[in-house]
Scaffold this motif. Structure first.
Motif, PDB file in Angstrom:
ATOM      1  N   ILE A  68       0.843  -1.198   0.000  1.00  0.00           N
ATOM      2  CA  ILE A  68       0.000   0.000   0.000  1.00  0.00           C
ATOM      3  C   ILE A  68       0.880   1.251   0.000  1.00  0.00           C
ATOM      4  CG2 ILE A  68      -1.698   1.309   1.327  1.00  0.00           C
ATOM      5  CD1 ILE A  68      -2.799  -1.387   2.328  1.00  0.00           C
ATOM      6  N   THR A  69       1.931   1.234   0.824  1.00  0.00           N
ATOM      7  CA  THR A  69       2.864   2.370   0.866  1.00  0.00           C
ATOM      8  C   THR A  69       3.580   2.537  -0.472  1.00  0.00           C
ATOM      9  OG1 THR A  69       3.215   2.051   3.236  1.00  0.00           O
ATOM     10  CG2 THR A  69       4.867   3.338   2.048  1.00  0.00           C
ATOM     11  N   PHE A  70       3.976   1.434  -1.079  1.00  0.00           N
ATOM     12  CA  PHE A  70       4.640   1.480  -2.385  1.00  0.00           C
ATOM     13  C   PHE A  70       3.729   2.130  -3.421  1.00  0.00           C
ATOM     14  CE2 PHE A  70       5.776  -0.235  -6.524  1.00  0.00           C
ATOM     15  CZ  PHE A  70       7.158  -0.104  -6.534  1.00  0.00           C
ATOM     16  N   LYS A  74       5.924   5.238  -4.661  1.00  0.00           N
ATOM     17  CA  LYS A  74       6.689   4.941  -5.876  1.00  0.00           C
ATOM     18  C   LYS A  74       5.818   4.977  -7.130  1.00  0.00           C
ATOM     19  CE  LYS A  74      10.419   4.273  -3.473  1.00  0.00           C
ATOM     20  NZ  LYS A  74      11.516   5.265  -3.512  1.00  0.00           N
ATOM     21  N   ILE A  75       4.668   4.304  -7.071  1.00  0.00           N
ATOM     22  CA  ILE A  75       3.779   4.320  -8.231  1.00  0.00           C
ATOM     23  C   ILE A  75       3.309   5.740  -8.511  1.00  0.00           C
ATOM     24  CG2 ILE A  75       1.489   3.593  -9.058  1.00  0.00           C
ATOM     25  CD1 ILE A  75       1.985   0.879  -7.849  1.00  0.00           C
ATOM     26  N   PHE A 308      -5.193   5.222 -14.267  1.00  0.00           N
ATOM     27  CA  PHE A 308      -5.389   4.103 -13.331  1.00  0.00           C
ATOM     28  C   PHE A 308      -4.302   4.095 -12.260  1.00  0.00           C
ATOM     29  CE2 PHE A 308      -4.950  -0.332 -11.941  1.00  0.00           C
ATOM     30  CZ  PHE A 308      -6.253  -0.564 -11.505  1.00  0.00           C
ATOM     31  N   LEU A 309      -3.051   4.343 -12.658  1.00  0.00           N
ATOM     32  CA  LEU A 309      -1.957   4.376 -11.689  1.00  0.00           C
ATOM     33  C   LEU A 309      -2.133   5.527 -10.700  1.00  0.00           C
ATOM     34  CD1 LEU A 309       1.120   3.596 -13.977  1.00  0.00           C
ATOM     35  CD2 LEU A 309      -0.066   2.045 -12.415  1.00  0.00           C
ATOM     36  N   LEU A 310      -2.578   6.686 -11.187  1.00  0.00           N
ATOM     37  CA  LEU A 310      -2.867   7.818 -10.296  1.00  0.00           C
ATOM     38  C   LEU A 310      -4.010   7.471  -9.337  1.00  0.00           C
ATOM     39  CD1 LEU A 310      -2.609  10.846 -12.745  1.00  0.00           C
ATOM     40  CD2 LEU A 310      -1.135  10.422 -10.774  1.00  0.00           C
ATOM     41  N   THR A 311      -4.999   6.734  -9.838  1.00  0.00           N
ATOM     42  CA  THR A 311      -6.109   6.302  -8.990  1.00  0.00           C
ATOM     43  C   THR A 311      -5.615   5.348  -7.912  1.00  0.00           C
ATOM     44  OG1 THR A 311      -7.633   6.530 -10.865  1.00  0.00           O
ATOM     45  CG2 THR A 311      -8.408   5.254  -8.986  1.00  0.00           C
ATOM     46  N   MET A 312      -4.683   4.459  -8.281  1.00  0.00           N
ATOM     47  CA  MET A 312      -4.071   3.581  -7.279  1.00  0.00           C
ATOM     48  C   MET A 312      -3.359   4.388  -6.197  1.00  0.00           C
ATOM     49  SD  MET A 312      -2.425   0.338  -9.360  1.00  0.00           S
ATOM     50  CE  MET A 312      -1.666  -0.272  -7.839  1.00  0.00           C
ATOM     51  N   ALA A 313      -2.600   5.387  -6.626  1.00  0.00           N
ATOM     52  CA  ALA A 313      -1.864   6.210  -5.665  1.00  0.00           C
ATOM     53  C   ALA A 313      -2.817   6.956  -4.742  1.00  0.00           C
ATOM     54  CB  ALA A 313      -0.962   7.196  -6.411  1.00  0.00           C
TER      55      ALA A 313
END
Length: 359
Positions: A68-70, A74-75, A308-313
């Motif tokens: 979750i922190t990654f 990082k993402i 999608f990656l921004l949504t993950m972050a």
């Protein structure tokens, strides 16, 4: 190390867990009722993340926290770099000097005003003030995400800033058309109104929604000016990093010397915007050819993956946010964001009309 042999499986499990939430946020944001409000998957993601953090966070293995922190660190940096594929330098040149100047003036004055008022008048801490100011002055939730690594702030402070962006950005979507219908912006032609919208409304989706309702000239100017504000996040973060290093050195808070903080992901962001500019220029010169189609398709797919990656972050950010951490802040974030909102509308109106007349 999150990907050491002993931790790799748990880290990947945590990343997958965040990705599932991000996928749900993407589907919810794609619903017509949500999309019409200009609410992006990023905002839905942080809402889901916060809901999870305050209801079910004890029901997952604690060893997943590394994943979750990654996702939130990082993402995030990786996604901000590839956010550059949404912007071209040709777009910035197209809107002219007036659009550039409005973007520059509104970004700098709003960020300085929000930071100053938040700390001096409303007694907010530095990080919450700056994150809230970044969201209002640049591009909403994405700007908060980009600024958070430079400040190295806690997750709940970024969540507060995002919530302020959502609140006042949504208000803007309804208030601007109401003021336009009431004749408040009667002195502006369509292009000038578009510059005003792009230079003062928080999120890209909100700018598209408002600008698109008033003709092609207004829509085009609004989006291009907004994209100009977006690309300015890179120099803003570099200047912020230099300022933080100087402030730490001046206060003597860092023992053994002060390391200059340069957010390299912001520099790479400009590089990606440059690559995108070259690719788009090539596509225009070879319109209709298969390579041009391949380029446009590839860039569109990159932007989908990047969202999608921004949504993950953003989801991971929400997962680290507990309501208990909000105690003691009171209405200070609301007052700070409200003051900036008033400046964006009133100050933005006069600055836009003055700049357009001057150029």
């Amino acid at each position: 190390m999150p990907f050491s042999p002993a931790k790799r499986k748990d880290t990947l499990s945590g990343i997958l867990f965040v990705a599932i939430f991000a996928a749900a946020a993407t589907m919810i944001a794609d619903l017509s009722a949500v999309k019409n409000l200009g609410i992006s998957p990023l905002v839905v993601g942080i809402v889901l993340g916060i809901f999870f953090a305050n209801t079910m966070h004890n029901r997952i293995p604690s060893v997943w926290e590394g994943g979750i922190t990654f996702s939130g660190k990082k993402i995030l940096r990786f996604a901000i770099v590839f956010y550059g594929f949404r912007i071209t330098f040709q777009q910035i040149a197209e809107v002219g000097m007036e659009g550039f100047m409005v973007s520059l003036i509104m970004l700098s004055t709003t960020f300085i005003l929000g930071t100053y008022l938040g700390q001096k008048f409303f007694k907010l801490d530095r990080d919450t003030s700056m994150l809230t100011a970044a969201g209002a002055s640049v591009c909403g939730a994405a700007a908060v995400l980009a600024t958070e690594p430079v400040l190295k702030s806690e997750e709940h402070k970024a969540a507060i800033a995002v919530s302020m962006v959502v609140l006042f950005g949504t208000i803007a979507m309804f208030l601007y058309p109401a003021l336009y219908s009431a004749g408040v912006f009667a002195g502006m032609d369509d292009k000038t109104f578009g510059i005003f919208v792009g230079g003062t409304i928080h999120e890209v989706a909100q700018v598209v929604a408002v600008g698109g309702a008033y003709g092609k000239d207004a829509a085009d100017a609004a989006v291009i000016v907004k994209m100009t504000r977006v690309i300015m996040i890179a120099p803003m973060l570099i200047v912020l990093g230099i300022y933080l290093s100087y402030a730490a050195k001046k206060s003597g808070s860092a023992a053994g010397g002060v390391k200059l903080v340069i957010p390299w992901f912001a520099v790479y962001f400009i590089g990606m915007a440059g690559i995108n500019s070259l690719l788009q220029q090539y596509s225009l010169q070879h319109a209709g050819e298969s390579i041009a189609t391949l380029i446009s398709t590839s860039v569109a797919n990159i932007n989908i993956i990047d969202t999608f990656l921004l949504t993950m972050a953003m989801t991971a950010l929400g997962m680290g946010t507990r309501f208990a951490k909000f105690k003691g802040l009171g209405l200070a974030p609301l007052y700070t964001a409200g003051a900036m909102f008033a400046w964006l509308i009133i100050g933005g109106y006069f600055i836009t009309t003055w700049v357009v007349a001057a150029f």
